[in-house]
Design a protein around this motif. Sequence first.
Motif, PDB file in Angstrom:
ATOM      1  N   ALA A 115       6.699  17.278   9.757  1.00  0.00           N
ATOM      2  CA  ALA A 115       6.452  16.035  10.620  1.00  0.00           C
ATOM      3  C   ALA A 115       4.553  15.363   9.475  1.00  0.00           C
ATOM      4  CB  ALA A 115       6.592  15.082  11.451  1.00  0.00           C
ATOM      5  N   TRP A 116       4.259  16.101   9.804  1.00  0.00           N
ATOM      6  CA  TRP A 116       2.848  16.054   9.209  1.00  0.00           C
ATOM      7  C   TRP A 116       2.629  15.565   8.044  1.00  0.00           C
ATOM      8  CZ3 TRP A 116      -0.584  20.256   7.392  1.00  0.00           C
ATOM      9  CH2 TRP A 116      -1.368  19.599   6.877  1.00  0.00           C
ATOM     10  N   SER A 117       2.879  16.828   7.778  1.00  0.00           N
ATOM     11  CA  SER A 117       3.029  17.260   6.082  1.00  0.00           C
ATOM     12  C   SER A 117       2.890  16.493   5.494  1.00  0.00           C
ATOM     13  CB  SER A 117       3.765  18.547   5.640  1.00  0.00           C
ATOM     14  OG  SER A 117       5.156  17.858   5.669  1.00  0.00           O
ATOM     15  N   ARG A 118       4.274  15.468   5.937  1.00  0.00           N
ATOM     16  CA  ARG A 118       4.501  14.035   5.061  1.00  0.00           C
ATOM     17  C   ARG A 118       3.933  13.207   5.640  1.00  0.00           C
ATOM     18  NH1 ARG A 118       9.617  14.306   2.674  1.00  0.00           N
ATOM     19  NH2 ARG A 118      10.325  11.710   3.632  1.00  0.00           N
ATOM     20  N   THR A 119       2.818  12.421   6.211  1.00  0.00           N
ATOM     21  CA  THR A 119       2.357  11.101   6.498  1.00  0.00           C
ATOM     22  C   THR A 119       0.733  11.029   5.643  1.00  0.00           C
ATOM     23  OG1 THR A 119       0.725  13.000   7.759  1.00  0.00           O
ATOM     24  CG2 THR A 119       2.411  12.114   9.076  1.00  0.00           C
ATOM     25  N   PRO A 120       0.783   9.997   5.383  1.00  0.00           N
ATOM     26  CA  PRO A 120       0.033   9.974   3.946  1.00  0.00           C
ATOM     27  C   PRO A 120      -1.235  10.386   4.960  1.00  0.00           C
ATOM     28  CG  PRO A 120       1.272   7.990   5.134  1.00  0.00           C
ATOM     29  CD  PRO A 120       1.972   9.003   5.422  1.00  0.00           C
TER      30      PRO A 120
ATOM     31  N   GLY B 278      -2.601  12.912   5.437  1.00  0.00           N
ATOM     32  CA  GLY B 278      -2.189  14.470   6.263  1.00  0.00           C
ATOM     33  C   GLY B 278      -3.215  15.548   5.865  1.00  0.00           C
ATOM     34  N   PRO B 279      -1.873  15.978   4.294  1.00  0.00           N
ATOM     35  CA  PRO B 279      -3.230  17.127   4.494  1.00  0.00           C
ATOM     36  C   PRO B 279      -3.650  16.823   3.587  1.00  0.00           C
ATOM     37  CG  PRO B 279      -0.253  16.716   3.236  1.00  0.00           C
ATOM     38  CD  PRO B 279      -1.003  15.496   4.283  1.00  0.00           C
ATOM     39  N   GLU B 280      -4.218  16.017   3.702  1.00  0.00           N
ATOM     40  CA  GLU B 280      -6.043  15.870   2.748  1.00  0.00           C
ATOM     41  C   GLU B 280      -6.999  15.929   3.789  1.00  0.00           C
ATOM     42  OE1 GLU B 280      -3.221  13.749   2.898  1.00  0.00           O
ATOM     43  OE2 GLU B 280      -3.195  13.517   0.396  1.00  0.00           O
ATOM     44  N   ARG B 281      -6.481  15.762   4.577  1.00  0.00           N
ATOM     45  CA  ARG B 281      -7.649  16.455   5.982  1.00  0.00           C
ATOM     46  C   ARG B 281      -8.126  17.448   5.979  1.00  0.00           C
ATOM     47  NH1 ARG B 281      -5.809  12.271  10.785  1.00  0.00           N
ATOM     48  NH2 ARG B 281      -7.644  13.109  12.053  1.00  0.00           N
ATOM     49  N   LEU B 282      -6.871  18.434   6.177  1.00  0.00           N
ATOM     50  CA  LEU B 282      -6.915  19.766   5.699  1.00  0.00           C
ATOM     51  C   LEU B 282      -7.946  20.386   5.166  1.00  0.00           C
ATOM     52  CD1 LEU B 282      -6.884  22.389   7.612  1.00  0.00           C
ATOM     53  CD2 LEU B 282      -4.309  22.680   5.804  1.00  0.00           C
TER      54      LEU B 282
ATOM     55  N   ALA C 166       6.098  30.451   8.803  1.00  0.00           N
ATOM     56  CA  ALA C 166       5.975  29.862   8.147  1.00  0.00           C
ATOM     57  C   ALA C 166       5.324  28.793   7.694  1.00  0.00           C
ATOM     58  CB  ALA C 166       7.441  28.800   8.423  1.00  0.00           C
ATOM     59  N   ALA C 167       4.772  28.245   8.754  1.00  0.00           N
ATOM     60  CA  ALA C 167       3.347  28.041   8.908  1.00  0.00           C
ATOM     61  C   ALA C 167       2.101  27.705   7.681  1.00  0.00           C
ATOM     62  CB  ALA C 167       2.147  27.837  10.276  1.00  0.00           C
ATOM     63  N   SER C 168       2.222  29.399   6.911  1.00  0.00           N
ATOM     64  CA  SER C 168       1.131  29.626   5.927  1.00  0.00           C
ATOM     65  C   SER C 168       1.639  28.979   4.890  1.00  0.00           C
ATOM     66  CB  SER C 168       1.130  31.108   6.057  1.00  0.00           C
ATOM     67  OG  SER C 168       1.090  31.354   7.299  1.00  0.00           O
ATOM     68  N   VAL C 169       3.257  29.205   4.658  1.00  0.00           N
ATOM     69  CA  VAL C 169       3.979  28.787   3.554  1.00  0.00           C
ATOM     70  C   VAL C 169       3.602  26.414   3.469  1.00  0.00           C
ATOM     71  CG1 VAL C 169       6.235  28.256   2.325  1.00  0.00           C
ATOM     72  CG2 VAL C 169       5.252  30.289   3.232  1.00  0.00           C
ATOM     73  N   LEU C 170       3.946  26.807   4.654  1.00  0.00           N
ATOM     74  CA  LEU C 170       3.627  24.990   4.900  1.00  0.00           C
ATOM     75  C   LEU C 170       2.403  24.299   4.486  1.00  0.00           C
ATOM     76  CD1 LEU C 170       4.471  21.703   5.253  1.00  0.00           C
ATOM     77  CD2 LEU C 170       4.669  22.751   7.869  1.00  0.00           C
ATOM     78  N   LEU C 171       1.152  25.052   5.189  1.00  0.00           N
ATOM     79  CA  LEU C 171      -0.236  24.464   5.095  1.00  0.00           C
ATOM     80  C   LEU C 171      -0.759  25.096   3.200  1.00  0.00           C
ATOM     81  CD1 LEU C 171      -1.386  25.798   7.511  1.00  0.00           C
ATOM     82  CD2 LEU C 171      -1.235  23.421   7.327  1.00  0.00           C
ATOM     83  N   ARG C 172      -0.040  25.807   2.653  1.00  0.00           N
ATOM     84  CA  ARG C 172      -0.520  26.406   0.960  1.00  0.00           C
ATOM     85  C   ARG C 172      -0.450  25.003  -0.052  1.00  0.00           C
ATOM     86  NH1 ARG C 172       0.224  31.844   2.230  1.00  0.00           N
ATOM     87  NH2 ARG C 172       2.444  31.690   1.709  1.00  0.00           N
ATOM     88  N   LEU C 173       1.608  24.925   0.948  1.00  0.00           N
ATOM     89  CA  LEU C 173       2.022  23.752   0.240  1.00  0.00           C
ATOM     90  C   LEU C 173       0.857  22.505   0.318  1.00  0.00           C
ATOM     91  CD1 LEU C 173       6.235  24.014   0.553  1.00  0.00           C
ATOM     92  CD2 LEU C 173       4.633  24.320  -1.042  1.00  0.00           C
ATOM     93  N   ALA C 174       0.838  22.057   1.867  1.00  0.00           N
ATOM     94  CA  ALA C 174       0.173  20.621   1.649  1.00  0.00           C
ATOM     95  C   ALA C 174      -1.107  20.802   1.312  1.00  0.00           C
ATOM     96  CB  ALA C 174       0.030  21.229   3.590  1.00  0.00           C
ATOM     97  N   LEU C 175      -1.839  21.695   0.683  1.00  0.00           N
ATOM     98  CA  LEU C 175      -3.273  22.155  -0.135  1.00  0.00           C
ATOM     99  C   LEU C 175      -2.980  21.543  -0.952  1.00  0.00           C
ATOM    100  CD1 LEU C 175      -4.888  24.390   2.302  1.00  0.00           C
ATOM    101  CD2 LEU C 175      -5.592  22.599   2.317  1.00  0.00           C
TER     102      LEU C 175
END
Length: 923
Positions: free
Chosen positions: A193-198, A200-204, A226-235
Amino acid sequence: MGALVPEVDQRVITGLLTTRLARTKGRRLLLVHGKYAAGGPEEFSVPVGDGTRRKVRVTHTTSVLGLTDAWQAHLAAEGADLLVVTTDVPGERISLDLLGEMVRSQIIAVDEADIVKQLFGAADLDPRMRRDPWLWLPAALIDAEADASQGGWPQYGAVLTLDAAMRALVGVRLGLEGLFEGGASVDVDALLAWSRTPGGPERLAVLSEAERRGITEWLAQSAGEAASVLLRLALQGRGPEATALGVLASVMTGDTASADAAVALGSVFGLGSRPSELRAYARAVSGTLTRWIGEASGRGPQSEEARQWVVDVLHQADRLADNAHLTAALAGNPFLPSGFQARLHGLADALSEGPQAAQAAWEHVVEHQLAAVLYPKRVELARMAVRLLRWLEAPEPAVSSVGQAVSAHVADWGWVDRALAQLWVGDGETEPVLAQAYRAVHDAARRRRALLDKAFAAQLGPWVQRATAAQPGGALPIEDVLRTIALPLAKVRPPLVLVLNGMSSAVAAQLGEELTGAGRWSELSSDGQRAAAVATIPSVTVISRATLLCGRPVSGGQSVEKDGFTAFWKQHRHAAVLFHKSEIPGPDGQLLDPRLVAAIASDDVVGVVLNTIGESLDHGQRSALADWSVSRVKYLAELLNSARGQGRPVVLVSDHGHVLDRTKVEVRPPAAEGVESARWRTGAEAGEGEIALSGPRVLENDGRVTVPWSEEIRYTPRKAGYHGGAALAEMTVPVLVLAPSAELAPAEWSELPRESIQPSWWEAETPSAPVPTPVRPAKRAAQAKPKPRPQEGELFADDAVKVPAAAPPAEPAMLTLGQQILDTTIYKHQRKFVRKSPEHKVVASVIDALDHAGGTLSLAAVAAAAIGSGGRTNTRPEGLVTVLTRLLNIEGYEVISLIDSRTRVRLNRETLREQFELPEESV
């Protein structure tokens, strides 16, 4: 040495002062080993323990002379009472006069750990925070404190653990503060849900490399790979499509995984993702989507938001799969819309292979996660095709008499009409290959139904010539409905008679299913089946409705109906009143006319005519006539609620049925002789698909008319549907008797279990399923001694065919599941603690009935099983189930429960066997 001097900012200084001010002993100079950050405020205030604040001035110097000058300037200045000097001057070079003014008489080294302890109100820190790889954490906590919620960091107690510190930091840095309330742990659901917030990923992305890496590793440890994959996608800036990509990752799981699919998936995710991570990510996304789909299945704005999110994500996943050439590999995915379509295509193929293959294919369609939420109409349409296929595989039905035919139509063939109507209308989204498969089933069923109409017409001709009210020839004429059905009800409680103009058996089947399935109404019967009457001829409103309401063959409008209805009930010593269309609606702010409400609250018999269905035949769209619910019949829900509130039974009856228009052209030339309406004429010559009828049951044209038995014939311009002819759907008058409670049943009447109303082919057969028997209300049933149950060698209890005494003994029968349970020590022990337990035979019978039915039965069917056992229950069906839960739900495990708004009973067979420790080989 300059490289070793730490940079300090306002937050660090504030933290140092907060921890040191209590020990200043009036001193006003604090030397800090470090360099004040450029651009930091020179003056600010800090909190003191008593709730006040002290003014602080901050400066930086690199020499002893600079220290002296700064101190002298501070003494000369007004305002700030505390001077903080950051410096790299060694302590041994400080003059004695300055040492006397300094806090603790020494230069203070910045200890970030001490500051963190103070900020969190802790006496100590987790030792890991002082070692690699967590050395970055204290500085990050100090830096993030300003962004914490009002009041600063939460206070965790004596020791600040690493996980508590990371929860606090991640909450602030990523905007997930509310996630960790009550010590909750992070999960991929929240991260998706966080990955889709405007933003959100930029904060990381803006964090330092050390902090970003540390947060990523901690989240991976807490939430899994799974979190590692998600965070890589976010970055990588792919947060908005992270959930959709998780759907694609499912090609790495299950039997469909292949090397080619793995290569294609790797091109989507890029380097750095291990297969185990992708599989974990696919499972995590699957769980998240399942939860979101569950939310989307409800009602209200939140469910609508969830539904839209699911739709957007899965359509995005389909596009990504298409771009990556993974659509074929994902055909079995239970989330993708393309996967749902693939399952429907499989059903289209299976429809040509027979009912079993079609049923299996339909169940595969239903298992798709989007079936119930996004495609319920398409699923139901597929189900209707499978149901018709089962009917077509059943033995050829036959017509032996008019009475038998209308009863069979209400009990069976009307359900066929219901399925046919839905298949004919379709859903507007069916692809050609599926539509063709549906049409093949539809046309085959229509051909069989047409043969039944033809056979019915052959029986109708002779019956009409000799049938009278006194000798109806085994059928129930429509004029006898009030006398044979409504009048016995009135002896218990005057009924509300609702006449649904034009209601066919197909419509009655759907309305009855909805009303009894909701658990609010019991359906009653005098002979164990739903009643069916025969309409007048021609089957038009002006004759058939007047005849129904007056209790005698008659033709006329509303005034005739009102007078006749009142006269009939007066003859039977009941006051009565009839309401028509204009007399039903109430004034502004009221749903029903106050006079109608008052009548229902009285002891009068009340009749109400509802025209919604009939008007839809003339003015509605074809699609509107294929699917009826209570809410679609105007005023029906309000009238039923009013009757329930007054404890009245309800007779839901039609005046005639109807047929739908399925023709594309005029099938009867305009020159047809003596046309009176769409479905009857006075011309004597009967053509193909027609029959000439004459006799006392014909109330037009001096007792002689020509009417079509074929549904394909009409004499007037096209409408959505018609009535007046001799087809079974027009001539059959369904009668549903509904009551708020089975206690309102007259003597010798019974409650109809839902399973006994549906035809056997409507649902897939369950092996060894028992046939439910009607449940007679105990308060009026004669207290006869229970008949002995059939013994070995008997066929039936009443006319047993016994094995001769000399015959060898039969092999001992295998114990049923219910008998096995009763034989266990656990059950015998449990029974000691349940007051007024049902007899053993009752418990065993209910368990066995549920087991044979696949685990689920209606309350009425459970009560039937209990009564059929010959044992005593001393309670109503719902009370019986409550007692059974006390007996069987050991240690809180849900073995038996009420479901579907407490209208059906479910048995968990595996849990039952486990709780009562039955051996595995027991069946």
